[in-house]
Design an enzyme around this catalytic site. Structure first.
Site, mmCIF file in Angstrom:
data_model
loop_
_atom_site.group_PDB
_atom_site.id
_atom_site.type_symbol
_atom_site.label_atom_id
_atom_site.label_comp_id
_atom_site.label_asym_id
_atom_site.label_seq_id
_atom_site.Cartn_x
_atom_site.Cartn_y
_atom_site.Cartn_z
ATOM 1 N N CYS A 2 0.662 -1.073 -0.025
ATOM 2 C CA CYS A 2 0.003 0.080 -0.008
ATOM 3 C C CYS A 2 0.723 1.462 0.050
ATOM 4 C CB CYS A 2 -0.941 -0.161 1.185
ATOM 5 S SG CYS A 2 -1.693 -1.563 1.466
ATOM 6 N N ARG A 27 1.729 1.039 -7.298
ATOM 7 C CA ARG A 27 2.004 -0.121 -6.199
ATOM 8 C C ARG A 27 0.850 -0.948 -6.097
ATOM 9 N NH1 ARG A 27 4.614 0.717 -1.155
ATOM 10 N NH2 ARG A 27 6.542 1.782 -1.208
ATOM 11 N N TRP A 74 -4.463 -1.974 -0.286
ATOM 12 C CA TRP A 74 -4.463 -3.060 -1.110
ATOM 13 C C TRP A 74 -4.951 -4.236 -0.355
ATOM 14 C CZ3 TRP A 74 -2.479 -8.344 -0.968
ATOM 15 C CH2 TRP A 74 -2.535 -9.010 -2.154
ATOM 16 N N ASN A 98 0.794 0.149 6.442
ATOM 17 C CA ASN A 98 1.231 -0.944 5.405
ATOM 18 C C ASN A 98 1.524 -2.300 6.160
ATOM 19 O OD1 ASN A 98 0.579 0.911 3.537
ATOM 20 N ND2 ASN A 98 2.733 1.198 2.928
ATOM 21 N N GLY A 99 1.341 -3.189 5.832
ATOM 22 C CA GLY A 99 2.026 -4.565 6.492
ATOM 23 C C GLY A 99 0.679 -5.461 7.074
ATOM 24 N N GLU A 476 8.637 -16.922 -17.414
ATOM 25 C CA GLU A 476 8.248 -15.391 -17.313
ATOM 26 C C GLU A 476 7.219 -14.936 -18.273
ATOM 27 O OE1 GLU A 476 8.674 -11.073 -16.734
ATOM 28 O OE2 GLU A 476 8.592 -13.020 -15.476
ATOM 29 N N LYS A 480 3.579 -13.062 -17.395
ATOM 30 C CA LYS A 480 3.309 -11.896 -17.856
ATOM 31 C C LYS A 480 1.830 -11.974 -18.309
ATOM 32 C CE LYS A 480 6.517 -8.946 -16.845
ATOM 33 N NZ LYS A 480 6.584 -9.891 -15.537
ATOM 34 N N GLU A 483 -0.680 -12.137 -15.813
ATOM 35 C CA GLU A 483 -0.952 -10.955 -14.961
ATOM 36 C C GLU A 483 -1.621 -10.010 -15.450
ATOM 37 O OE1 GLU A 483 3.238 -10.070 -12.270
ATOM 38 O OE2 GLU A 483 3.210 -10.013 -14.618
ATOM 39 N N HIS A 499 5.442 -35.522 -20.300
ATOM 40 C CA HIS A 499 5.219 -36.011 -18.994
ATOM 41 C C HIS A 499 3.980 -35.295 -18.396
ATOM 42 C CE1 HIS A 499 9.033 -37.965 -18.824
ATOM 43 N NE2 HIS A 499 9.560 -37.009 -19.287
ATOM 44 N N LYS A 598 2.731 -3.487 -6.776
ATOM 45 C CA LYS A 598 4.048 -3.451 -7.323
ATOM 46 C C LYS A 598 5.035 -3.703 -6.477
ATOM 47 C CE LYS A 598 6.921 -2.125 -10.494
ATOM 48 N NZ LYS A 598 7.201 -2.973 -11.695
#
Length: 603
Positions: A2, A27, A74, A98-99, A476, A480, A483, A499, A598
């Site tokens: 946040c 963020r 958030w 925050n936290g 990656e 992306k 996301e 497999h 973020k």
């Protein structure tokens, strides 16, 4: 995750707080709010959704006062609702946080028994009520905050505002970052120096366990042992233009396009006169193993680097996801090094892993984008990746700059361990120096990629395949895509296809194959043929020789320049552009995808 801002100013706080919060939007958040003290009266405004909703509310229901705190939330405990939005208030106290307060349930039960009523589902409201409780016992604001802090378990950055106190703000941190800004007869706080940049360039970073009492005349800081301490004041230089879109539709598009420039900057920082320019303390002689720890995209950068360190330098590498690392209590060698990779330098799991490794390894190295971050400050050595401010939640230029920095470290390890001679080093450095130009070429494929993305946007599932160092790039690429487009995507080592994952293949599942014409190319082609035999739609991303040799019968091709062992850096560009244009085709929020943040400053 946040954003926190605070102002003890000479002007109305509300517009300053909202503007500062806008600079923290990158963020990620789902609600926002501010509180002010005006002639002793504490009041607040909160709204769900984007900051524009809070701005609209303030137009119709203004909030006066020159002292204030603000927050973008958030959601962790409780849904995104007005009642759960910060600031939280109890009697004379308002707080932003925050936290995560891990023992909030026990504290909540205790406070409920004392007759305090809760209106939210959050852990943060417990902090406000607990401080209120201690003030009712006759404690001063500072004493009440200190008593509250002593009861909290978990990670937090906190800012408190008090009714009747127009010239007082208290801030504290444990596990989450918090900075103080110094002005002329004004003081500020922020979870990010970016938020404070328009108001001041004089910053003091609070250290772990610090509690600061702010007035307009300055800050008094106490450490975790309640001792009066002095923390250094530093000057920051953040170019405001670097956090603007500069004509691009999205920050992500701008940051993809910036990669040739920022990679050139990183190479220029670490290579001078054709030679490696790393700190003298970077000497891999006698190092028997490397432990590389990171989260998300940074962990995939570490997995790519594992191939380089082992193949170029003969140095064994363990790559760990930070959130798992310390809980399995890995044995670490006193002759090993530990590398911690983080864009923000504040990633909670990575920071906790770093602290676990302290005193267990010979050296702790941080590879970060923010040289003043907690991870950078607590490492033995911090190596900046030189990416500049990255606003888009889905990392792009930070990923490729992490790869550049790790590649240079691998080359240095090869030199120190006698595996790379002068001629080989010169060849590798020349290949790296060519990357910015090759990236510009890859950017030229945007039109083709956008057309492919129009079809990808119709898919429900997408697979990415790669071998060797391209396997982490497949991971990656899949990350992306999911996301920002919300399409289910998975990355696999090509040899693992038979497999299990091959059961998913049909004509509706696009398969993106990342396959430069290298020593593993023929094996990848065999795996690609297995997909095509089951009517899978293959997008082959390869160089001219690879497309010529294996492009027949595939659904689509993208022709890339040749880049040798550093191909994963180059191939990141089409992977990013595929995700970007697919998200555009689907109409999703590219820069601030749902549920993501973020800077992940909680476990």
């Amino acid at each position: 995750m946040c954003g926190i801002v605070g102002v003890l100013g000479r002007h109305e706080a509300a517009p300053l707080l909202v503007e500062a919060l806008k600079r923290l939007e990158y963020r990620g958040y789902d609600s926002a709010g501010i509180a002010t003290v005006n002639h002793g009266v504490l009041d607040r405004r909160r709204a769900v959704g984007k900051l524009v909703n809070l701005s609209d509310l303030l137009v119709h229901n203004p909030l006066a006062g020159k002292s204030g705190i603000g927050h973008t939330r958030w959601a962790t405990h409780g849904a995104a609702t007005t009642q759960n939005a910060h600031p939280h208030a109890s009697g004379p106290v308002a707080v932003v946080h925050n936290g995560i307060i891990e023992n909030f349930r026990d504290l909540r039960a205790e406070l409920t028994a004392q007759g305090l009523a809760f209106e939210s589902e959050t852990d943060t409201e417990t902090v406000a009520h607990l401080t209120h409780f201690y003030m009712d016992q006759g404690h001063s604001a500072f004493e009440a905050v200190k008593s509250t802090l002593n009861r909290l378990h978990g990670a937090f950055a906190l800012a408190f505002l008090f009714a009747g106190e127009d010239d007082l703000m208290i801030a504290a941190r444990k596990g989450s970052p918090l900075a103080i800004g110094h002005g002329d007869g004004e003081m500020f706080i922020g979870s990010d120096a970016i938020a404070l940049a328009p108001m001041t360039d004089r910053i003091t970073y609070l250290e772990e366990g610090d509690c600061a009492v702010l007035t307009r005349h300055g800050a008094t800081i106490y450490d975790a042992a309640n001792r009066l301490v002095t923390r250094a004041e530093t000057r920051i230089q953040i170019d405001a233009t670097r956090i603007e879109k500069a004509g691009y539709k999205h920050f992500m598009a701008k940051e993809i396009a910036e990669q040739p420039l920022v990679i050139a900057n990183a190479l220029g920082h670490y290579i001078q006169d054709g030679a490696l320019n790393l700190p003298d303390s970077v000497n891999f002689q006698g190092v028997d193993r490397l432990t590389l720890v990171a989260c998300g995209t940074a962990s995939f950068a570490g997995q790519v680097a594992k191939y380089w360190f082992e193949q170029v330098a003969g140095l064994p590498v363990d790559v760990d996801i930070a959130s798992e690392f310390r809980y399995r209590e890995p044995p670490l060698s006193g002759q090993s090094w530990a590398l911690f990779v983080s864009q923000s330098g504040e990633t909670a799991d990575t920071l906790a892993a770093l602290r676990y490794a302290k005193d267990k390894v010979a050296k702790i190295v941080a590879v970060v984008n923010v040289p003043t971050s907690s991870i950078a400050r607590e490492a033995d050595l911090a190596l900046p990746i030189m990416a500049g401010v990255e606003v888009g939640v889905a990392s792009t230029k930070a990923f490729t700059c992490q790869l550049i920095t790790l590649a240079l470290l691998a080359l240095k390890a090869g030199v120190d361990r006698g595996r790379v001679d002068a001629a080989t080093l010169a060849k590798h450095l020349a290949d790296l120096a060519a990357l910015p130009g090759l990236m510009n070429h890859a950017m030229g494929l945007s039109g083709e990629i956008a057309a492919i993305a129009d079809d990808l946007a119709k898919a429900q599932d997408v697979l990415f395949l790669g071998r060797g160092a391209m396997y982490p790039l497949a991971l990656e690429g899949a990350l992306k895509l999911k996301e920002i487009s919300y399409i289910h995507a998975e990355g696999y080592a090509s040899g693992e296809l038979k497999h299990g994952p091959i059961a998913l293949i049909d004509e509706k599942v696009p398969v993106i194959v990342l396959a430069p014409r290298d020593a593993l190319f023929e094996k990848t082609v065999s795996n690609m043929q297995e997909v095509m035999a089951r009517h899978g739609k293959v997008l082959l991303i390869s160089d001219a020789r690879g497309v010529e040799d294996a492009g027949k019968g595939v659904w689509r091709t993208l022709k890339m320049p040749e880049a040798g062992i550093f191909a994963p850096i180059l191939y990141a560009v089409p992977a990013q552009l595929l995700a970007y244009y697919t998200a555009i085709a689907k109409g999703t929020d590219v820069d601030q995808p749902r549920n993501l943040a973020k800077s992940v400053t909680v476990e």
